[in-house]
Design a protein around this motif. Structure first.
Motif, PDB file in Angstrom:
ATOM      1  N   ASP A  40     -32.239 -10.140 -67.508  1.00 60.95           N
ATOM      2  CA  ASP A  40     -32.352 -11.516 -67.024  1.00 60.95           C
ATOM      3  C   ASP A  40     -32.850 -11.529 -65.583  1.00 60.95           C
ATOM      4  O   ASP A  40     -32.443 -10.691 -64.763  1.00 60.95           O
ATOM      5  N   ILE A  72     -32.951 -14.633 -62.942  1.00 60.59           N
ATOM      6  CA  ILE A  72     -32.618 -16.041 -62.744  1.00 60.59           C
ATOM      7  C   ILE A  72     -32.887 -16.404 -61.289  1.00 60.59           C
ATOM      8  O   ILE A  72     -32.454 -15.697 -60.369  1.00 60.59           O
ATOM      9  N   LYS A 110     -30.146  -5.531 -64.779  1.00 62.72           N
ATOM     10  CA  LYS A 110     -30.850  -4.360 -65.309  1.00 62.72           C
ATOM     11  C   LYS A 110     -29.824  -3.326 -65.750  1.00 62.72           C
ATOM     12  O   LYS A 110     -28.800  -3.130 -65.085  1.00 62.72           O
ATOM     13  N   TYR A 158     -21.675 -17.141 -62.196  1.00 61.82           N
ATOM     14  CA  TYR A 158     -22.271 -16.338 -63.261  1.00 61.82           C
ATOM     15  C   TYR A 158     -21.202 -15.414 -63.829  1.00 61.82           C
ATOM     16  O   TYR A 158     -20.320 -14.928 -63.106  1.00 61.82           O
ATOM     17  N   SER A 217     -22.934 -19.639 -65.882  1.00 56.50           N
ATOM     18  CA  SER A 217     -24.074 -19.136 -66.640  1.00 56.50           C
ATOM     19  C   SER A 217     -23.774 -17.721 -67.110  1.00 56.50           C
ATOM     20  O   SER A 217     -23.285 -16.877 -66.329  1.00 56.50           O
ATOM     21  N   ARG A 276     -30.949 -10.624 -60.645  1.00 52.55           N
ATOM     22  CA  ARG A 276     -31.590  -9.707 -61.594  1.00 52.55           C
ATOM     23  C   ARG A 276     -30.534  -8.844 -62.274  1.00 52.55           C
ATOM     24  O   ARG A 276     -29.605  -8.350 -61.607  1.00 52.55           O
ATOM     25  N   TYR A 309     -20.633 -12.151 -66.825  1.00 52.73           N
ATOM     26  CA  TYR A 309     -21.148 -11.202 -67.802  1.00 52.73           C
ATOM     27  C   TYR A 309     -20.003 -10.850 -68.745  1.00 52.73           C
ATOM     28  O   TYR A 309     -18.975 -10.307 -68.320  1.00 52.73           O
ATOM     29  N   LEU A 366     -24.782 -14.072 -68.232  1.00 51.55           N
ATOM     30  CA  LEU A 366     -25.845 -13.131 -67.913  1.00 51.55           C
ATOM     31  C   LEU A 366     -26.083 -12.199 -69.093  1.00 51.55           C
ATOM     32  O   LEU A 366     -25.141 -11.767 -69.776  1.00 51.55           O
ATOM     33  N   GLN A 367     -27.325 -11.866 -69.324  1.00 54.50           N
ATOM     34  CA  GLN A 367     -27.744 -10.929 -70.354  1.00 54.50           C
ATOM     35  C   GLN A 367     -28.611  -9.851 -69.706  1.00 54.50           C
ATOM     36  O   GLN A 367     -29.050  -9.974 -68.564  1.00 54.50           O
ATOM     37  N   GLU A 368     -28.843  -8.809 -70.466  1.00 49.94           N
ATOM     38  CA  GLU A 368     -29.691  -7.734 -69.979  1.00 49.94           C
ATOM     39  C   GLU A 368     -31.119  -8.230 -69.749  1.00 49.94           C
ATOM     40  O   GLU A 368     -31.624  -9.055 -70.509  1.00 49.94           O
TER      41      GLU A 368
END
Length: 418
Positions: free
Chosen positions: A11, A13, A113, A21, A5, A111, A23, A7-9
């Motif tokens: 997020d 999940i 951030k 995961y 998966s 999370r 990025y 990851l985005q800012e």
């Protein structure tokens, strides 16, 4: 072969099964993200296994020594088992992938951030700049030498022990081989400590404090026994080591490698320009001192010095006049046509005195001791003093009369009252 998966800012999940995961970094460079990091927090009520995934499974394909060391660390790294973990990702670093494997069917939360200004990165960058520009003065400080010894003993204990036992190693080649191995092992332990600092502090705080205290005191005692650096060679090597450490801090203190390279290049140029600039300033001061007009010093002459200087200057000026009159450029016929006594002028040019004995006698009679001019000056000063004395006496008499009047007025008035 399993899809991860992305990851985005911002997020959040929540899952409960095993998953990986990733990025993926944004390759567009923006200066506002110079000290920005992405914080990933994984938390759960039950323990889970956190395992970083390296993109390069084969360490033989590593292009540099640093990539090989990072790959070896990833292979030797054991999966972390915890209930909460944090992961800090630089903005323009490598793509990061990790796998979460829960031991029980319990949901976990991931999370993401963004932290626009990471205090750790800013501290490393400022510390690197400060350390580079003040490395020369810090290397000569005894307090900083002891502090560096304590830090080296705590973070790289094997390197510190090897430096302490250097005198017992006869061959330099053996020493440098052991030093290289000690640095690799120390860097591995530093990497492990950095990744697990929160877990170690929460679970083994007493052991960690005991290690810091024991190793710090021992390192300080050994450094104090050897004393601070005294030879110029050792101070120079220590300065270079501090500057190299400063470059490492600058590189890890920013998220954009190009900016780090530029800052390092500017720092080197500024350090290299110190010598030409210093030489130019020294030459400028010398030139300014050379072309600066000297301050005039006035000296007051005594009466005897004034008379001697007047006589000598008069004699010199008369000799210059005679030499000029003897020169072929002097218009002799024009001068003779305008003179009243040409024979006397010719005698002066040939060496006779410019004043005749009769003129000298007349001058002494008029202006010398006992002359009429001196008597007139004396009489004038005496007459002026006599004129001043009556005026002063009259003024004094008036004042005395006024005082007498003031003293005599009350007595008749008193008699009348009686």
């Amino acid at each position: 072969g399993k899809n991860c998966s992305l990851l985005q800012e911002m997020d959040v999940i929540q899952k409960q099964d095993e998953n990986c995961y990733c990025y993926v970094q944004n390759r567009t460079i923006h200066l506002q993200y110079l000290w920005s990091t992405l914080q990933i927090k994984v938390s759960s009520r039950e323990k889970f296994q956190f395992e970083p995934i390296s993109e390069k499974n084969n360490c033989r394909n590593s292009e540099t020594v640093f990539e090989f060391a990072a790959c070896a660390v990833q292979i030797l790294w054991k999966p972390e088992t915890c209930t909460e973990t944090f992961l800090s990702i630089k903005q323009y670093g490598e793509d990061v992938c990790f796998k979460i494997q829960p031991f029980k069917i319990e949901p976990y939360i991931v999370r993401v951030k963004r932290e626009m200004l990471d205090g750790k990165l800013l501290f490393l960058f400022v510390a690197g700049i400060f350390l580079f520009h003040f490395a020369n003065s810090l290397s000569r400080s005894a307090k900083f030498f002891y502090l560096s010894g304590i830090i080296l003993g705590v973070l790289a204990l094997l390197v510190f022990v090897l430096l302490t036992l250097k005198r017992f190693i006869p061959r330099h080649s053996t020493f440098w081989i052991l030093m290289s191995g000690s640095w690799m092992v120390s860097l591995y332990f530093i990497y492990c400590f950095k990744e697990n600092i929160q877990w170690l502090w929460s679970e083994h705080k007493n052991y960690l404090l005991g290690y810091f205290l024991a190793v710090g005191i021992t390192s300080f005692a050994i450094c104090y026994q050897h004393g601070p650096l005294t030879t110029e060679l050792s101070i120079t090597l220590f300065t270079w080591a501090l500057q190299l450490t400063a470059f490492v801090l600058i590189y890890f203190g920013v998220t954009i490698p190009q900016v780090a390279y530029a800052v390092i290049a500017v720092s080197l140029c500024s350090k290299g320009l110190c010598y030409p600039l210093g030489a130019a300033c020294h030459i400028a001061r010398k030139m300014k001192h050379h072309f600066k007009s000297k301050k005039l010093m006035f000296k007051y002459l005594t009466e005897e010095e004034y008379r001697e200087q007047g006589e000598s200057e008069t004699i010199r000026a008369l000799e210059e006049l005679r030499s000029f009159c003897r020169s072929p450029d002097f218009p002799s016929w024009i001068a003779i046509s305008k003179l009243q006594a040409p024979h006397r002028f010719a005698a002066f040019v040939l060496g006779s005195p410019h004043v005749s004995p009769a003129e000298t006698k007349a001058h002494d009679e008029q202006f010398g001791i006992g002359s009429s001019f001196l008597e007139e000056q004396l009489f004038e000063t005496r007459a002026q003093s006599e004129q001043d004395e009556p005026a002063n006496s009259v003024h004094e008499e008036d004042e005395e009369n006024e005082n007498e009047m003031h003293t005599q007025i009350p007595f008749p008035y008193a008699t009348e009252l009686l």
